[in-house]
Design an enzyme around this catalytic site. Structure first.
Site: not given
Ligand SMILES: Cc1ncc(COP(=O)(O)O)c(C=O)c1O
Length: 384
Positions: A38, A136, A165, A221, A265, A312-314
């Site tokens: 998954k 759950r 589980h 699993r 930043y 930062c983002m990048d």
């Protein structure tokens, strides 16, 4: 490394095969391995990992959502695929047409599926999950027998499996997991006494498969262990696991900063002395957590280079003052080995206050995936 690509994850499919085989050996010939793939195989790439796991001896796959199962089928996977999470009744048609195995929890969904299967004159295998202590997904133990009996009577459905589980199988103290196992065993016995038949029984994730052999039943699993990551922070793996994923990038700039320069930043890092700074094009837009600002480090020329200032983002900046000869386009290892050093997902998770699962699962599609076998690239998945 690859034309135009600056940041990529290398996934060693031999490591996946090694880990699947290790789990298989551990459980023995009478227990099936259902590989949990998954969330894009915990960030490693669902299709290549699924293929490698099946080649190495897994006989079933598990995902959380219907669309993940469809992706595997579209990629040509033929093995049974269990959808472990909730599927709404509107998904009955897709379950049938993509030959998926849903986890039933409501009679409404079971009836919708039965009707669709009967229309098409096919039989759909279904599993039922029992909530034995996780609060759950799944039926409560007291409801299980009557639900199973009702499902067993519906035309077009084959009640193939029953599962649960564990909440704490990764703990050194297995008391709670053993309690869940006791509840599950009672559910199995009560259902069998009432005449319910379900050939496949499974409960164990990676940790329980390693440490709780009573929970093997006839299928296990494992997820995290197949990727070579530690299933528990409280005890070492009982057999060798090989981490499959390395995250790499290229130095995009090298620059001498004077003392007193603010980096990134918010100027959260100010150089105290002249500093040689390298820019690394990896950021939270790739799934590298911003909390690693001023905390994490990377490997360049086999040495650690600490992150200066904010992620930062990048991109982020690292200090390479102590590493000789760093140049633009040198390889940077963010996760994985380089020369004699290694940065593990467990180390990054510790610095980011999270778990190894989240470190690899966070990697976003912008990070190209490069698959290797025997050290050779066999497949590349990149946005462009
Ligand atoms: C229902 C279920 N089974 C198995 C697994 C695999 O667990 P692990 O990755 O700890 O082996 C998961 C993962 O979260 C799960 O949700």
């Amino acid at each position: 490394m690859l034309p135009g690509i600056v940041t990529w994850a290398e996934i060693d499919l031999d490591a996946i095969a090694h880990n699947v085989s290790a789990y298989k050996r551990h459980v023995g010939p009478n227990v099936e391995v259902m590989a949990v793939v998954k969330a894009n195989a915990y960030g490693h790439g669902a299709l290549p990992v699924a293929r490698a796991a099946l080649l190495a001896g897994a006989t079933r796959l598990a995902v959380h959502r219907l669309i993940e199962g469809v992706e595997l089928r579209q990629g040509g996977i033929d093995a049974p695929i269990l959808v472990m999470g909730y599927t709404p009744s509107s998904g009955a048609e897709m379950v049938v047409s993509w030959r998926l195995t849903p986890s039933l929890m409501t009679i409404e969904f079971a009836q919708a599926l039965s009707a669709r299967a009967s229309d098409l004159d096919v039989t759909v295998p279904v599993h039922v999950k029992v909530d034995t202590g996780m609060s759950r997904y799944g039926l409560m133990p007291a409801e299980a027998t009557s639900f199973l009996l009702a499902v067993q009577k519906l035309p077009g459905l084959h009640l193939e499996g029953l599962f649960t589980h564990f909440a704490t199988a990764d703990w050194a103290d297995l008391t709670h997991a053993q309690g869940q196992l006791g509840v599950f065993t009672e559910v199995i016995q009560a259902a069998r006494s009432a005449g319910v038949r379900f050939p496949v029984i499974h409960a164990a994730n990676s940790a329980a498969t390693m440490h709780l052999p009573e929970a093997h039943f006839n299928a296990v699993r494992p997820g995290i262990g197949l990727y070579g990551l530690d299933p528990s922070s409280e005890w070492p793996p009982v057999f060798e696991l090989r981490p499959a994923l390395a995250l790499k990038s290229l130095v995009s700039r090298v620059r001498q900063l004077p003392a007193g320069a603010g980096v990134s930043y918010g100027r959260t890092f100010i150089t105290q002395k002249p500093t040689l700074a390298a820019l690394v094009p990896v950021g939270y837009g790739d799934g590298y957590h911003r909390i690693l600002s001023n905390r994490g480090s990377v490997l360049i020329h086999g040495q650690r280079a600490p992150i200066l200032g904010r992620v930062c983002m990048d991109q982020f900046v690292v200090d390479v003052s102590h590493i000789s000869g760093v140049q633009q386009d040198d390889e940077v290892v963010i996760l994985g080995p380089q020369e004699d050093e290694r940065i593990s997902a467990e180390e990054v998770a510790g610095l980011a206050s999270t778990i190894n699962y989240e470190v690899t699962t966070s990697l976003l599609p912008r990070v190209a995936r490069v698959y290797t076998r025997g050290g050779e690239v066999t497949e590349v998945e990149a946005l462009a």
